[in-house]
Design an enzyme around this catalytic site. Structure first.
Site, short mmCIF file in Angstrom:
data_model
loop_
_atom_site.label_atom_id
_atom_site.label_comp_id
_atom_site.label_asym_id
_atom_site.label_seq_id
_atom_site.Cartn_x
_atom_site.Cartn_y
_atom_site.Cartn_z
N ARG A 1 47.27 33.40 47.01
CA ARG A 1 46.52 32.59 45.54
C ARG A 1 45.82 33.79 45.14
NH1 ARG A 1 50.65 30.97 47.89
NH2 ARG A 1 51.00 28.99 47.73
N VAL B 1 43.83 39.60 44.03
CA VAL B 1 44.66 40.37 45.03
C VAL B 1 46.00 39.96 44.83
CG1 VAL B 1 44.68 42.64 46.81
CG2 VAL B 1 42.85 42.40 45.08
N SER C 1 37.35 48.03 50.52
CA SER C 1 37.01 47.36 49.36
C SER C 1 35.42 49.36 49.63
CB SER C 1 35.66 46.43 49.82
OG SER C 1 34.20 46.30 48.32
N SER C 2 35.80 49.24 48.53
CA SER C 2 34.91 50.80 47.88
C SER C 2 33.21 50.26 48.19
CB SER C 2 34.21 51.22 46.87
OG SER C 2 34.20 49.55 45.70
N CYS C 3 32.65 49.33 48.86
CA CYS C 3 31.16 49.24 49.08
C CYS C 3 31.26 49.21 50.35
CB CYS C 3 30.97 48.04 49.32
SG CYS C 3 31.69 46.00 50.51
N TYR D 1 29.46 42.24 54.16
CA TYR D 1 30.18 42.48 53.85
C TYR D 1 31.07 43.58 54.01
CZ TYR D 1 34.64 42.44 50.64
OH TYR D 1 36.37 42.70 49.40
N LYS E 1 34.63 45.10 56.77
CA LYS E 1 35.87 45.89 56.23
C LYS E 1 36.01 47.14 56.94
CE LYS E 1 37.41 43.12 53.13
NZ LYS E 1 38.73 42.93 53.23
N ASN F 1 36.37 48.53 42.34
CA ASN F 1 36.13 47.25 41.07
C ASN F 1 37.03 47.02 40.49
OD1 ASN F 1 32.74 47.24 41.71
ND2 ASN F 1 33.25 49.18 41.09
N LEU F 2 37.69 45.78 40.65
CA LEU F 2 38.91 45.14 40.30
C LEU F 2 38.89 44.03 39.20
CD1 LEU F 2 40.06 44.67 44.03
CD2 LEU F 2 41.03 46.40 41.86
N HIS G 1 32.24 38.40 40.60
CA HIS G 1 31.56 39.81 40.11
C HIS G 1 31.40 40.12 38.41
CE1 HIS G 1 33.88 40.44 43.83
NE2 HIS G 1 33.13 41.72 43.81
N TRP H 1 22.29 40.69 34.28
CA TRP H 1 21.26 41.65 35.45
C TRP H 1 21.25 43.29 34.72
CZ3 TRP H 1 21.99 38.92 40.57
CH2 TRP H 1 21.26 37.92 40.36
N ARG I 1 29.64 52.18 37.38
CA ARG I 1 30.88 51.81 37.95
C ARG I 1 32.96 51.81 37.69
NH1 ARG I 1 26.98 50.93 40.49
NH2 ARG I 1 26.04 49.03 40.83
#
Length: 317
Positions: A20, A23, A115-117, A144, A148, A173-174, A187, A210, A217
């Site tokens: 749901r 992704v 995730s790229s983070c 987070y 991951k 980033n998606l 995000h 912000w 990005r």
């Protein structure tokens, strides 16, 4: 490195964990379009992935052959700062339960979405997969990121010890249909979209963003990610992680101007420099992905327009 022995067939039982979410729903759309109809798509009330006994019972009853592990607790800088314990524990528990049950119940193959983070805050650009664990993380989302990274290492450990075919993909980033537009937890892209939309509706003369607007990005449409995930499920088998991105980036200020233009906001964009910028730049090296014969195809402007159209029909009113 390539091994298609564990590729999906159209009649296989495919479990999309987190079906749901942003992704997961994109992966479901892609699979259905490609003719896969035997999909296992339990919602949270039907299966709590944080409940180990429930996950065990589900695998025993349903016997999935392939898994896309897209379930995760996600959020932007504000959410990560305010709920660090939730972000690290929830993600650790979910991925551990699913990966372990998958191996024990003889699942053919699992795709873990990271995730790229996960990469160091000041990693050289563009970021290569081998930069993992070479420097400190971005503090605003390290909880987070650590979860991951643990998921990646769990997949690698289960491959080494049990021969379990688990691969790990690191999306940039998606954004896209189904995104979270809550200003407290979203995000940058959906938050920006909602701000500009509301300013347009109310006739506001300015919108506050912000940070300084200078961080850069990379943005990948979620339908492109879904395409890549299915492609790699079918064609890639290896311990090495694979970056999934478009290979080019844009500044936050440039993004704001693009989103404002698509939405039709013509007021002033101002920047709250007292708010954190996060990582200065985050651009993925996608050479490994391109070597697997896959490239992103959705243009950023087209993707923003597509996402705004979805927002107008399904998002907050």
């Amino acid at each position: 490195m390539n091994n298609t022995n564990n590729a999906m067939n159209v009649d296989d039982r495919i479990f999309v964990a987190g079906a749901r979410g942003l992704v997961g729903s994109a992966i479901v759309r892609h699979l259905q379009t490609a003719g896969f109809s035997n999909l296992l798509l339990p919602n949270r009330s039907e299966l709590d992935l944080a409940d180990q006994l429930a996950v065990e019972a589900y695998f025993r009853a349903q016997r999935p052959s392939h898994i896309f592990l897209a379930a995760a607790k996600v959020g932007g800088i504000l959410a990560n700062n305010n709920y660090p314990a939730d972000f690290i524990r929830s993600n650790l528990v979910i991925q551990d339960n699913v990966i372990d049950a998958a191996q024990r119940h003889n699942v053919c193959k699992l795709v873990f979405l990271g995730s790229s983070c996960i990469y160091p805050k000041l990693a050289p650009q563009p970021i290569k997969e081998e930069y993992l664990l070479t420097g400190p993380l971005e503090p605003t989302n390290e909880w987070y990121a650590v979860a991951k990274i643990a998921g990646i290492k769990t997949c690698q450990a289960y491959r080494r010890q049990y021969g379990f075919d688990a691969i790990s993909l690191m999306p940039t980033n998606l954004y896209g249909p189904g995104d979270n537009f809550d200003l407290e937890t979203s995000h940058v892209m959906p938050a920006m979209m909602r701000k500009f939309h509301e300013a347009k509706i109310t006739g506001a003369k300015e919108v506050m963003i912000w940070g300084t607007g200078t961080p850069r990005r990379e943005f990948l449409h979620v339908d492109d990610l879904a395409s890549a995930a299915v492609h790699l499920m079918q064609h890639y088998s290896g311990e090495d992680i694979v970056n999934v991105g478009v290979g080019k980036d844009i500044s936050i200020a440039e993004l704001a101007a693009l989103v404002a233009e698509v939405i039709g906001f013509s007021g002033e964009i101002i920047y709250d420099t007292s708010k954190p910028d996060g990582t200065p730049r985050k651009l993925l090296d996608v050479s490994r992905l391109h070597a697997q014969n896959w490239r992103a195809s959705i243009d950023l402007r087209d993707g923003v327009a597509d996402t705004y159209s979805w927002f107008l029909n399904h998002g907050p009113k």
